[in-house]
Design a protein around this motif. Structure first.
Motif, PDB file in Angstrom:
ATOM      1  N   GLN A  58       0.844  -1.185   0.000  1.00 22.79           N
ATOM      2  CA  GLN A  58       0.000   0.000   0.000  1.00 22.79           C
ATOM      3  C   GLN A  58       0.887   1.245   0.000  1.00 22.79           C
ATOM      4  N   VAL A  59       0.396   2.294  -0.641  1.00 24.26           N
ATOM      5  CA  VAL A  59       1.160   3.534  -0.718  1.00 24.26           C
ATOM      6  C   VAL A  59       0.225   4.701  -0.457  1.00 24.26           C
ATOM      7  N   GLN A  60       0.710   5.682   0.261  1.00 25.58           N
ATOM      8  CA  GLN A  60      -0.030   6.918   0.481  1.00 25.58           C
ATOM      9  C   GLN A  60       0.654   8.034  -0.275  1.00 25.58           C
ATOM     10  N   LEU A  61      -0.144   8.885  -0.913  1.00 24.85           N
ATOM     11  CA  LEU A  61       0.372   9.922  -1.802  1.00 24.85           C
ATOM     12  C   LEU A  61      -0.048  11.290  -1.287  1.00 24.85           C
TER      13      LEU A  61
ATOM     14  N   CYS B 246       4.852  14.962  -5.561  1.00 27.57           N
ATOM     15  CA  CYS B 246       4.006  13.938  -4.942  1.00 27.57           C
ATOM     16  C   CYS B 246       4.932  13.059  -4.092  1.00 27.57           C
ATOM     17  N   ALA B 247       4.739  13.125  -2.803  1.00 27.01           N
ATOM     18  CA  ALA B 247       5.544  12.324  -1.876  1.00 27.01           C
ATOM     19  C   ALA B 247       4.776  11.069  -1.485  1.00 27.01           C
ATOM     20  N   ALA B 248       5.447   9.949  -1.541  1.00 31.22           N
ATOM     21  CA  ALA B 248       4.805   8.672  -1.266  1.00 31.22           C
ATOM     22  C   ALA B 248       5.400   8.003  -0.041  1.00 31.22           C
ATOM     23  N   SER B 249       4.549   7.321   0.679  1.00 31.21           N
ATOM     24  CA  SER B 249       5.010   6.531   1.809  1.00 31.21           C
ATOM     25  C   SER B 249       5.298   5.113   1.332  1.00 31.21           C
TER      26      SER B 249
ATOM     27  N   ASN C  46      11.329   8.557  -2.823  1.00 32.95           N
ATOM     28  CA  ASN C  46       9.892   8.254  -2.896  1.00 32.95           C
ATOM     29  C   ASN C  46       9.076   9.450  -3.389  1.00 32.95           C
ATOM     30  N   THR C  47       9.534  10.059  -4.456  1.00 29.45           N
ATOM     31  CA  THR C  47       8.916  11.290  -4.920  1.00 29.45           C
ATOM     32  C   THR C  47       8.752  11.286  -6.434  1.00 29.45           C
ATOM     33  N   VAL C  48       7.640  11.830  -6.882  1.00 28.28           N
ATOM     34  CA  VAL C  48       7.420  12.055  -8.300  1.00 28.28           C
ATOM     35  C   VAL C  48       7.103  13.535  -8.498  1.00 28.28           C
ATOM     36  N   PHE C  49       7.550  14.086  -9.609  1.00 23.26           N
ATOM     37  CA  PHE C  49       7.421  15.512  -9.869  1.00 23.26           C
ATOM     38  C   PHE C  49       6.653  15.745 -11.168  1.00 23.26           C
ATOM     39  N   LEU C  50       6.063  16.914 -11.257  1.00 24.98           N
ATOM     40  CA  LEU C  50       5.500  17.388 -12.511  1.00 24.98           C
ATOM     41  C   LEU C  50       5.963  18.828 -12.693  1.00 24.98           C
TER      42      LEU C  50
END
Length: 127
Positions: free
Chosen positions: A1-4, A22-25, A77-81
């Motif tokens: 499971q992941v939290q965003l 977007c930081a994810a756990s 654990n990060t995605v960017f736009l």
């Protein structure tokens, strides 16, 4: 499971830039493809961009190609736009989303395949 959790939204002028994060756990972030969606006032939510779990493959909706860049840092654990040359029609709430782990997504993947969603971050572009 992941939290965003999204951040980085705000007010920008047309032609300006914003960078969404977007930081994810979770310890299995690198097993998830990630996507950005957006929902403008009075409109349905729409796909914006996607990136593969290893970051090697990306895809964009036509309206943002050559203006927005999706990227990720699996170590953080990060995605960017990165959003450049912003237009008033980019005004929307932007959401980060993930399917189940190891599930490959494309620009055609229906929303029902996405299990995890962030709370969204507002982007407003003034003319």
């Amino acid at each position: 499971q992941v939290q965003l959790v999204e951040s980085g939204g705000g007010l920008a002028q047309a032609g300006g830039s914003l960078r969404l994060t977007c930081a994810a756990s979770g310890r299995t972030f690198s097993t998830y493809d990630l996507a950005w969606f957006r929902q403008a006032p009075g409109k349905e939510r729409e796909f914006v961009a996607t990136i593969s779990s290893d970051g090697d493959s990306t895809d964009y909706t036509d309206s943002v190609k050559r203006r927005m860049i999706i990227s990720r840092d699996n170590a953080k654990n990060t995605v960017f736009l990165q959003m450049n040359s912003l237009k008033p029609e980019d005004t929307a709430v932007y959401y980060c989303a993930a399917p189940p782990p190891y599930y490959r997504i494309t620009s055609y993947t229906p929303e029902k395949r996405y299990l995890y969603w962030g709370q969204g971050t507002q982007v407003t572009v003034s003319s």
